[in-house]
Design an enzyme around this catalytic site. Structure first.
Site, PDB file in Angstrom:
ATOM      1  N   ASP A 274      33.994  35.455  34.915  1.00  0.00           N
ATOM      2  CA  ASP A 274      34.871  36.373  34.191  1.00  0.00           C
ATOM      3  C   ASP A 274      34.502  36.512  32.715  1.00  0.00           C
ATOM      4  O   ASP A 274      35.370  36.736  31.863  1.00  0.00           O
ATOM      5  CB  ASP A 274      36.353  35.939  34.310  1.00  0.00           C
TER       6      ASP A 274
ATOM      7  N   GLY B 271      35.064  39.503  40.756  1.00  0.00           N
ATOM      8  CA  GLY B 271      35.837  40.682  40.374  1.00  0.00           C
ATOM      9  C   GLY B 271      35.290  41.139  39.035  1.00  0.00           C
ATOM     10  O   GLY B 271      35.490  40.469  38.036  1.00  0.00           O
TER      11      GLY B 271
ATOM     12  N   GLN C  75      30.001  35.127  39.301  1.00  0.00           N
ATOM     13  CA  GLN C  75      30.514  33.814  38.891  1.00  0.00           C
ATOM     14  C   GLN C  75      29.838  33.378  37.577  1.00  0.00           C
ATOM     15  O   GLN C  75      29.422  34.229  36.819  1.00  0.00           O
ATOM     16  CB  GLN C  75      30.318  32.773  39.990  1.00  0.00           C
TER      17      GLN C  75
ATOM     18  N   THR D 116      31.731  27.118  43.132  1.00  0.00           N
ATOM     19  CA  THR D 116      31.624  27.996  44.290  1.00  0.00           C
ATOM     20  C   THR D 116      30.455  27.493  45.137  1.00  0.00           C
ATOM     21  O   THR D 116      29.880  26.441  44.846  1.00  0.00           O
ATOM     22  CB  THR D 116      31.490  29.470  43.841  1.00  0.00           C
TER      23      THR D 116
ATOM     24  N   ARG E  58      45.599  35.226  39.582  1.00  0.00           N
ATOM     25  CA  ARG E  58      46.077  33.937  39.057  1.00  0.00           C
ATOM     26  C   ARG E  58      45.876  33.880  37.537  1.00  0.00           C
ATOM     27  O   ARG E  58      44.885  34.407  37.027  1.00  0.00           O
ATOM     28  CB  ARG E  58      45.284  32.787  39.685  1.00  0.00           C
TER      29      ARG E  58
END
Ligand code: GDP
Ligand code: IMO
Ligand code: MG
Length: 423
Positions: free
Chosen positions: A13, A40, A223, A238, A302
């Site tokens: 992110d 995302g 990631q 991950t 989240r």
């Protein structure tokens, strides 16, 4: 023309989507090489605001080919939803291609991701529950079903039958949950195969031909380095190689073809999910950053944990990836803070560390050593030239450059494509 890699340098992110959308203007091909819809990537451009999970962030340029490489795991339902959303916004997906070697996320992967997380109890990883870990486990366990397998329904059925038998034994006997139906999955994935067929290619060959034809290729990391299965904060990671090395195996690309490796750093730290975050701010400053930056996961919603910039991690990821330069994002978020801290080392049992320990328990026990800098306390989001930045913002960037060990080539001062300073 060689390839340029864009790699997350922290816990994901960092703003990779924005940077790829920006840089894609000058390339011919954009490629995803690892991860799946745990990613995302937010892109805000003249077409609107998008959260891309699987489609490469170069899709907004009609002349750019976008490839989902063999290293990516694909949930077809998510991919189709994304394609539909893009089409609705007037974005063409005619130049989107999917590797025949990419593994498919199957319903049992998603189910098992949840069941495994629940069984971990207090030591849960906080996965995105998208089936990522179980899918990669099957890939290396040689139980995977690949995109290309959908093209022959009989072969697919036989493969699914044997794999599902084993999965159902685990689901019912280990987790005491309900078994999944072969017929339902078979019918659903046959249908997916028909929709996917026109997108399927031997993408390794496509990529090699593009490079031979002097085309510019952008490798879009997913990631971040601290979520890498080897170099991240294991086991709170991950299941893939998120570092630049992952691009070679995730695409069938020679490392010799990668010319520039751009690390993407957020101007502070965030992490979503469990695991150590040495500079975490569990106070009003952390909350201020979260609210100001709306730090909530693009995939799961989240709240992201926030903290000061950790230059121990910054230097580590620059070394592991060999960054030639970096992009610094979300600098504008720090506009309101009177003073800023950068973690330059760790204290652990009386020792000073300049490298993160490989053991997550030890890392969690580290105390940050901070250097404090004055904040600039002005709105920088409309600035477009490095020399126009306040002196204190330039000092912050220069300090990061020294600590990370390479120079910033892009500074992002807002989420929109044009809110960028090219250094
Ligand atoms: P990615 O997964 O690395 O692509 O990053 P995400 O999209 O998950 O999260 C980055 C967030 O930061 C998104 O909401 C972006 O719109 C936003 N963003 C990116 N760059 C900047 C910036 O320079 N300033 C601000 N305020 N937001 C940014
Ligand atoms: P992008 O590409 C932030 C985190 C999850 C969890 C851990 C393992 O948007 O930067 P997984 O579902 O992959 O098994 O979860 O990794 N995680 C991410 N955090 N950004 C991401 O992707 C992430 N992808 C996975 O929150 O802690
Ligand atoms: Mg993201």
């Amino acid at each position: 023309m060689p390839a340029i890699a864009v790699i997350g340098a922290q816990w994901g992110d960092e703003g990779k989507g924005k940077i790829v959308d920006l840089l894609a203007e000058k390339v011919n091909v954009v490629v995803r090489f690892s991860g799946g819809n745990n990613a995302g990537h937010t892109v805000i451009n003249p077409y609107g605001e998008f959260r891309l999970h699987l489609v490469p962030s170069g899709i907004f340029y009609p002349d750019v080919a976008c490839i989902i490489g063999n290293g990516v795991v694909i949930d077809p339902a998510v991919l189709f939803e994304e394609i539909e959303e893009l089409k609705k916004s007037g974005v063409s997906v005619e130049r989107l291609f999917v590797s025949d070697r990419a593994n498919l996320i199957m319903p049992y992967h998603i189910l098992l991701d949840g069941l495994e997380e629940e069984s971990r109890g207090g030591s849960a990883i906080g996965t995105t529950r998208r089936g990522i870990g179980p899918c990669y486990m099957d890939k290396v366990g040689r139980l995977g079903i690949r995109v290309g397998d959908l093209l022959d329904k009989e072969v697919f059925r036989e493969r699914l039958r044997t794999v599902l038998e084993q999965k159902n034994r685990i689901i019912t006997k280990v987790y005491e949950a309900q078994p999944l139906s072969l017929e339902e999955i078979y019918d659903k994935y046959c249908h997916y195969g028909e929709i996917l067929a026109p997108f399927i290619r031997g993408t390794d060959l496509m990529l090699q031909e593009a490079l031979e034809n002097e085309e510019a290729v952008l490798l879009e990391g997913a990631q971040g380095t601290m979520l890498d299965v080897d170099f991240g904060t294991y086991p709170y990671v991950t299941s893939t190689s998120t570092i630049v090395g992952g691009a070679c195996s995730g695409l069938g690309l020679s490392p010799a073809k990668i010319d520039r490796i751009i690390g993407v750093y957020k101007a502070y730290s965030t992490r979503v999910g469990a695991g150590p975050l040495v500079t975490e701010l569990c106070d009003e400053t952390g909350e201020l950053i979260r609210q100001r930056a709306h730090e909530y996961g693009a995939t799961t919603g989240r709240p992201r944990r926030c903290g000061w910039f950790d230059a121990v991690i910054g230097r580590f990821s620059a070394r592991i990836n060999g960054f030639s330069e970096f992009a610094l994002t979300r600098l504008d978020i720090l506009d309101v803070l009177p003073s800023l801290k950068i973690c330059t080392g760790y204290k652990l049992d009386g020792d000073t560390l300049t490298n993160p320990p490989s053991n997550s328990t030890l890392l969690a026990g580290c105390e940050p050593i901070y250097e404090e800098l004055a904040g600039w306390q002005t709105d920088i989001s409309a600035l477009r030239r490095f020399e126009d930045l306040p002196g204190k913002a330039r000092s912050y960037i220069r300090t990061l450059e020294e600590l990370i060990g390479c120079s910033a080539s892009v500074i992002s001062v807002g989420p929109r494509r044009e809110q960028t300073i090219i250094v």
